[in-house]
Design an enzyme around this catalytic site. Structure first.
Site, PDB file in Angstrom:
ATOM      1  CD  GLU A  24      42.871  38.080  42.697  1.00  9.63           C
ATOM      2  OE1 GLU A  24      42.394  39.229  42.850  1.00  9.63           O
ATOM      3  OE2 GLU A  24      44.075  37.877  42.511  1.00  9.63           O
ATOM      4  CG  HIS A  79      41.445  41.636  46.420  1.00 11.69           C
ATOM      5  ND1 HIS A  79      41.993  42.686  47.128  1.00 11.69           N
ATOM      6  CD2 HIS A  79      42.486  40.961  45.886  1.00 11.69           C
ATOM      7  CE1 HIS A  79      43.316  42.651  47.000  1.00 11.69           C
ATOM      8  NE2 HIS A  79      43.650  41.602  46.265  1.00 11.69           N
ATOM      9  CG  HIS A  81      45.931  37.663  47.080  1.00 14.02           C
ATOM     10  ND1 HIS A  81      47.032  38.280  47.633  1.00 14.02           N
ATOM     11  CD2 HIS A  81      45.325  38.608  46.323  1.00 14.02           C
ATOM     12  CE1 HIS A  81      47.089  39.535  47.222  1.00 14.02           C
ATOM     13  NE2 HIS A  81      46.062  39.760  46.433  1.00 14.02           N
ATOM     14  CG  ASP A  92      46.316  43.524  45.176  1.00 15.35           C
ATOM     15  OD1 ASP A  92      45.556  43.330  44.211  1.00 15.35           O
ATOM     16  OD2 ASP A  92      46.648  42.632  45.976  1.00 15.35           O
TER      17      ASP A  92
END
Length: 139
Positions: A24, A79, A81, A92
């Site tokens: 990530e 961010h 995945h 999250d």
């Protein structure tokens, strides 16, 4: 309120996510009133970076001050995945610390094609929000 990005800012976020796989990646978006003026990558220092992200504290402080010096505020957190959908995970949602920020997620649910979504994470809930890509001259 939608999150407004230029094509270059959008591409910087996606490129960071693609380049960072299989881990990530993460970063912040600075701006004002939903209009981005900067995208700042921050190193992911999580113990399990393939499934979690955690900002490098020193880099986050530097980015935060850079955004403030430009007259802005943190309007977004992004961010990735790397092996899943761009939908906020339970983690999250639970760990969201900027209730007024847009949370942008770059996911790869079907292999190598990135998908990008934006969310508001507040009070233990995730609500999809719109993001708009506009030409540089429009912001």
């Amino acid at each position: 309120m939608p999150l407004i990005l230029t094509p270059a800012q959008f591409e910087a976020i996606v490129y960071h996510a693609v380049r960072g796989r299989p881990n990530e990646v993460c970063g912040v978006i600075g701006g004002w009133e939903g209009i981005a003026h900067s995208v700042i990558p921050i190193a992911n220092v999580a113990a399990t970076p393939r499934t979690r992200y955690q900002f490098d504290p020193a880099q986050f402080v530097t980015a935060y001050h850079q955004i403030e010096r430009a007259g802005g505020e943190v309007i977004g957190i992004y961010h990735s995945h790397p092996a899943g959908a761009p939908i906020p995970s339970v983690t999250d949602i639970a760990e969201a610390t900027w209730p007024d920020a847009a949370y942008v997620i770059v996911g790869f649910p079907a292999g190598d094609q990135p998908q990008v979504t934006a969310w508001q994470l507040r009070g233990g809930k995730a609500e999809s929000i719109q993001f708009v890509i506009v030409p540089e001259s429009s912001v």
